[in-house]
Motif scaffolding. Structure first.
Motif, PDB file in Angstrom:
ATOM      1  N   LYS A 174       0.817  -1.204   0.000  1.00 35.85           N
ATOM      2  CA  LYS A 174       0.000   0.000   0.000  1.00 35.85           C
ATOM      3  C   LYS A 174       0.853   1.257   0.000  1.00 35.85           C
ATOM      4  N   GLY A 175       1.902   1.216   0.777  1.00 36.24           N
ATOM      5  CA  GLY A 175       2.775   2.379   0.844  1.00 36.24           C
ATOM      6  C   GLY A 175       3.243   2.818  -0.534  1.00 36.24           C
ATOM      7  N   ALA A 176       3.547   1.851  -1.372  1.00 31.52           N
ATOM      8  CA  ALA A 176       4.009   2.191  -2.720  1.00 31.52           C
ATOM      9  C   ALA A 176       2.912   2.905  -3.497  1.00 31.52           C
ATOM     10  N   LEU A 177       1.694   2.412  -3.365  1.00 32.73           N
ATOM     11  CA  LEU A 177       0.600   3.074  -4.070  1.00 32.73           C
ATOM     12  C   LEU A 177       0.469   4.522  -3.628  1.00 32.73           C
ATOM     13  N   TYR A 178       0.518   4.714  -2.325  1.00 25.18           N
ATOM     14  CA  TYR A 178       0.338   6.070  -1.817  1.00 25.18           C
ATOM     15  C   TYR A 178       1.589   6.926  -2.003  1.00 25.18           C
ATOM     16  N   HIS A 179       2.637   6.290  -2.424  1.00 22.63           N
ATOM     17  CA  HIS A 179       3.804   7.093  -2.794  1.00 22.63           C
ATOM     18  C   HIS A 179       3.564   7.757  -4.149  1.00 22.63           C
ATOM     19  N   TYR A 180       2.841   7.070  -5.000  1.00 28.06           N
ATOM     20  CA  TYR A 180       2.628   7.596  -6.346  1.00 28.06           C
ATOM     21  C   TYR A 180       1.287   8.297  -6.533  1.00 28.06           C
ATOM     22  N   PHE A 181       0.298   7.836  -5.801  1.00 29.70           N
ATOM     23  CA  PHE A 181      -1.039   8.407  -5.965  1.00 29.70           C
ATOM     24  C   PHE A 181      -1.525   8.930  -4.624  1.00 29.70           C
ATOM     25  N   GLY A 182      -2.158  10.073  -4.652  1.00 34.38           N
ATOM     26  CA  GLY A 182      -2.594  10.696  -3.408  1.00 34.38           C
ATOM     27  C   GLY A 182      -3.742   9.962  -2.733  1.00 34.38           C
ATOM     28  N   SER A 183      -4.497   9.220  -3.496  1.00 36.95           N
ATOM     29  CA  SER A 183      -5.658   8.530  -2.948  1.00 36.95           C
ATOM     30  C   SER A 183      -6.151   7.506  -3.957  1.00 36.95           C
ATOM     31  N   LYS A 184      -7.061   6.696  -3.521  1.00 33.85           N
ATOM     32  CA  LYS A 184      -7.686   5.729  -4.425  1.00 33.85           C
ATOM     33  C   LYS A 184      -8.410   6.504  -5.532  1.00 33.85           C
ATOM     34  N   ASP A 185      -9.058   7.548  -5.117  1.00 34.42           N
ATOM     35  CA  ASP A 185      -9.753   8.442  -6.026  1.00 34.42           C
ATOM     36  C   ASP A 185      -8.819   8.968  -7.130  1.00 34.42           C
ATOM     37  N   ASP A 186      -7.593   9.234  -6.738  1.00 35.43           N
ATOM     38  CA  ASP A 186      -6.614   9.747  -7.679  1.00 35.43           C
ATOM     39  C   ASP A 186      -6.301   8.736  -8.780  1.00 35.43           C
ATOM     40  N   LEU A 187      -6.260   7.487  -8.410  1.00 29.60           N
ATOM     41  CA  LEU A 187      -6.037   6.414  -9.380  1.00 29.60           C
ATOM     42  C   LEU A 187      -7.123   6.457 -10.444  1.00 29.60           C
ATOM     43  N   LEU A 188      -8.347   6.554  -9.966  1.00 27.07           N
ATOM     44  CA  LEU A 188      -9.476   6.577 -10.894  1.00 27.07           C
ATOM     45  C   LEU A 188      -9.385   7.788 -11.816  1.00 27.07           C
ATOM     46  N   HIS A 189      -9.025   8.897 -11.232  1.00 25.82           N
ATOM     47  CA  HIS A 189      -8.907  10.119 -12.018  1.00 25.82           C
ATOM     48  C   HIS A 189      -7.864   9.957 -13.121  1.00 25.82           C
ATOM     49  N   GLU A 190      -6.785   9.322 -12.783  1.00 26.37           N
ATOM     50  CA  GLU A 190      -5.712   9.104 -13.753  1.00 26.37           C
ATOM     51  C   GLU A 190      -6.203   8.221 -14.905  1.00 26.37           C
ATOM     52  N   ILE A 191      -7.004   7.219 -14.567  1.00 29.33           N
ATOM     53  CA  ILE A 191      -7.557   6.338 -15.591  1.00 29.33           C
ATOM     54  C   ILE A 191      -8.457   7.139 -16.543  1.00 29.33           C
ATOM     55  N   TYR A 192      -9.291   7.983 -15.965  1.00 32.18           N
ATOM     56  CA  TYR A 192     -10.136   8.821 -16.804  1.00 32.18           C
ATOM     57  C   TYR A 192      -9.300   9.716 -17.704  1.00 32.18           C
ATOM     58  N   GLY A 193      -8.265  10.292 -17.113  1.00 32.12           N
ATOM     59  CA  GLY A 193      -7.417  11.189 -17.900  1.00 32.12           C
ATOM     60  C   GLY A 193      -6.845  10.506 -19.124  1.00 32.12           C
ATOM     61  N   ARG A 194      -6.396   9.284 -18.942  1.00 31.71           N
ATOM     62  CA  ARG A 194      -5.792   8.554 -20.064  1.00 31.71           C
ATOM     63  C   ARG A 194      -6.745   8.351 -21.222  1.00 31.71           C
ATOM     64  N   VAL A 195      -7.920   7.850 -20.892  1.00 30.55           N
ATOM     65  CA  VAL A 195      -8.864   7.546 -21.957  1.00 30.55           C
ATOM     66  C   VAL A 195      -9.371   8.830 -22.615  1.00 30.55           C
ATOM     67  N   LEU A 196      -9.539   9.863 -21.823  1.00 26.54           N
ATOM     68  CA  LEU A 196     -10.001  11.130 -22.393  1.00 26.54           C
ATOM     69  C   LEU A 196      -8.966  11.724 -23.340  1.00 26.54           C
ATOM     70  N   ARG A 197      -7.710  11.660 -22.916  1.00 25.32           N
ATOM     71  CA  ARG A 197      -6.656  12.189 -23.788  1.00 25.32           C
ATOM     72  C   ARG A 197      -6.609  11.435 -25.110  1.00 25.32           C
ATOM     73  N   LEU A 198      -6.704  10.111 -25.010  1.00 30.93           N
ATOM     74  CA  LEU A 198      -6.658   9.290 -26.212  1.00 30.93           C
ATOM     75  C   LEU A 198      -7.792   9.626 -27.167  1.00 30.93           C
ATOM     76  N   GLN A 199      -9.013   9.657 -26.630  1.00 31.73           N
ATOM     77  CA  GLN A 199     -10.166   9.866 -27.506  1.00 31.73           C
ATOM     78  C   GLN A 199     -10.184  11.286 -28.070  1.00 31.73           C
ATOM     79  N   THR A 200      -9.775  12.245 -27.263  1.00 24.23           N
ATOM     80  CA  THR A 200      -9.753  13.619 -27.750  1.00 24.23           C
ATOM     81  C   THR A 200      -8.771  13.780 -28.913  1.00 24.23           C
ATOM     82  N   GLU A 201      -7.597  13.213 -28.737  1.00 24.73           N
ATOM     83  CA  GLU A 201      -6.598  13.292 -29.809  1.00 24.73           C
ATOM     84  C   GLU A 201      -7.136  12.711 -31.120  1.00 24.73           C
ATOM     85  N   ARG A 202      -7.727  11.538 -31.010  1.00 20.34           N
ATOM     86  CA  ARG A 202      -8.206  10.869 -32.218  1.00 20.34           C
ATOM     87  C   ARG A 202      -9.339  11.645 -32.883  1.00 20.34           C
TER      88      ARG A 202
END
Lengths: 206, 206, 206, 206
Positions: free
Chosen positions: C53-81
């Motif tokens: 867990k410590g490793a996760l919280y080293h990179y992401f501020g929260s569980k919520d942050d993980l989800l946000h990052e996932i959204y960001g990825r797909v949004l960036r991809l689809q917007t570009e295309r």
DNA sequence: TATGAATGAGGGTTCATTCAT
DNA sequence: GATGAATGAACCCTCATTCAT
């Protein structure tokens, strides 16, 4: 496993350019006073000091060590000053008054240390706590010797228990951190004068 | 979101058979005094009380709430006693002496609360801290009114700042938790008598 | 307090040897799609990624942050295309058909993200939700501009409300995560072709 | 272990005076739609309904059971309406248009149910999920039969896959919960008319 | 029919500390 | 001298559910 922190590093100031250990101690003092030892994380300290965790652990063996160092500083300072006052060659009433006023002034000048002192002592490791208490006891004994001297000289009421008087007075001093505000209506000297006066009146023969 | 803890449950004792909220408060008080609020885990409290975490959170909204309840109890007790003493129809010197002695005795009788009081106040949530401080302030004001009355009557030195005297004395009282030991050489009454005496001498006209 | 997860770490793959943040995102995506955001524990994610867990919280501020990052990825991809397709210099009907088919194909290729998208949006913190919605709105507006262009050109029925058409079509797209199966009878291209065809027929002038 | 909730209790309204099971279902629907199934605690539901936990567990076997009951209601409603429309003796194009418009209107009228439907399905227990999916499949099959009938009659394009068309359209319908606002510019009828029109145009022969 | 105290398992998160670099 | 990724244990708190009354 504390490294010799105080002699490490080059500078002695506390600004951004000061040596790393000094900066760490200064920020730790500020933060411990502001939010308590347990509520201050090592991460916050190193961020405030502009270094990384590795640097802190390079200079200090543990978070606990930082606190111990803070205690050491204030104890050394107050012990030196008290010893100098006690050693003077004047009337014991004057020396007691001066000692009392002096500890109030330095407590106010180092209000963060004062706050930390009475709130975080029990968060030190047992052995460090023991060391601090021992040094504190010697300080109190010196102060007490002034009372005893005044009783022998006939200036102070003989029925008082000197140790109780010391605890009575230092309760007041430690409590300064709780209510004194630098931006309040009272200067350090005003408080020092009145506290000293109260102590003297409480112990003097009528 | 604090449940109405104090009125819940049936019993009022503190033994193993007492009502759950009372048992929780008693164990929490003991543990907070022994090792500090932050160093006491909720797990330790519920284990000491012989219940589970869920039970604690059924009665108290948070760990913070437990602490607040502890503060409330001691504040209520001391306020009641002080009000009763102040209201008496006797010489102000006697009332001040009695008030001072009484707060020392009750502080020693509830030494755990005293320890917690001055060490853990700042670990309460800001709003609860504010509430406690407000109640504490009223207590101090009542005490201060005794000093002021004595000054008007000509019994106490008029040059003293009443609020400083109050802070001076209550520093001593709060500090009891740091040095007083029930198994030490001094009874509560002995300390109370001497503290009261020191206060009176410090404020009385020569 | 989200750390800069995407630029951290060295590798970019998603296998066991990939950088930790990437592995965490990959496993989180898989698990969120499989059992939902709230039903996936942080413990399960870190176990799947082979870290603590410590490793996760080293990179992401929260569980919520993980989800946000996932959204960001797909949004960036689809917007570009989408931006690339819209910018082409061809008939608007062709561009709309291609844009529609493309979003279907990429939604199927990233079916886990598609499932997460429409099911877990409301589990983001309010401010992150706002950010995602804003980016999503821009995407929809770009798509809508194609409809409007076709209406101005006289290719598409003028009585249609372009925003309703967009909501109509993207409902179908988001719904893919609910019914499409990679091991089913339909290829991504087959679905893309037919969805694109349905959209075009629904908007074109008879 | 679900009790027969719908037949229990006396009243049928949803106000404060309504029967307990109805009030529970109504508040649960509102809360599940507002913040999601997993984010809604049983405590919140019973508080909103003005009863206690015991009452909820008296009428419903579990939290999961509540959700299942909500699904059951909306499914029964929509199935009844669709069956009635399909059974009519009119042109298949009219029946498809009406069926499409009707499901849009009832989805908007029961927008909370619509939101819950597509977001919380996977939070049902596996067996309940299976039951709901089976009923949903029958609904889709009925709808699909309209498409197939239109293809046989030569009204609808024969190259379309009827099941894909159904998934295409119901994606749009389920998505209503995401974007439709009762206080927005569009009435339920306006959306229903346009969605129905889009569907018809997408399937009809040129 | 209904209460509400109590459970017990698990939730997300924090943190002092270590160590390869 | 200094980094910062990673650990692992502990933290406070939530919750669906049960059951004696």
């Amino acid at each position: 496993m504390a490294r010799n922190a105080t002699s490490a590093g080059g500078g002695t100031g506390t600004g951004a350019g000061a040596a790393v250990p000094e900066r760490l101690l200064a920020e730790a003092t500020r933060l411990f006073a502001e939010r308590g030892y347990d509520r201050t994380s090592v991460q916050e300290i190193v961020e405030a000091a502009g270094v990384t965790k590795g640097a802190l652990y390079h200079y200090f063996g543990s978070k606990d060590d930082l606190l111990h160092e803070i205690y050491g500083r204030v104890l050394r300072l107050q012990t030196e000053r008290l010893d100098a006052i006690v050693a003077r060659d004047t009337d014991v009433r004057g020396r007691l008054a001066e000692a009392a006023a002096d500890v109030v002034v330095t407590s106010i000048q180092n209000l963060d240390d004062t706050k930390i002192f009475f709130r975080s002592m029990h968060q030190l490791s047992p052995e460090k706590q023991k060391a601090v208490r021992a040094e504190r006891r010697r300080y109190h004994e010196t102060f007490r010797s002034l009372i005893e001297e005044g009783q022998r000289d006939g200036h102070f009421r003989p029925e008082l228990r000197p140790d109780l008087v010391v605890d009575f007075f230092f309760g007041s001093v430690h409590h300064l951190g709780t209510w004194y505000r630098a931006d309040g209506p009272l200067s350090a000297d005003q408080v020092a004068t009145e506290f000293s006066d109260l102590l003297l009146h409480s112990v003097q023969r009528p």
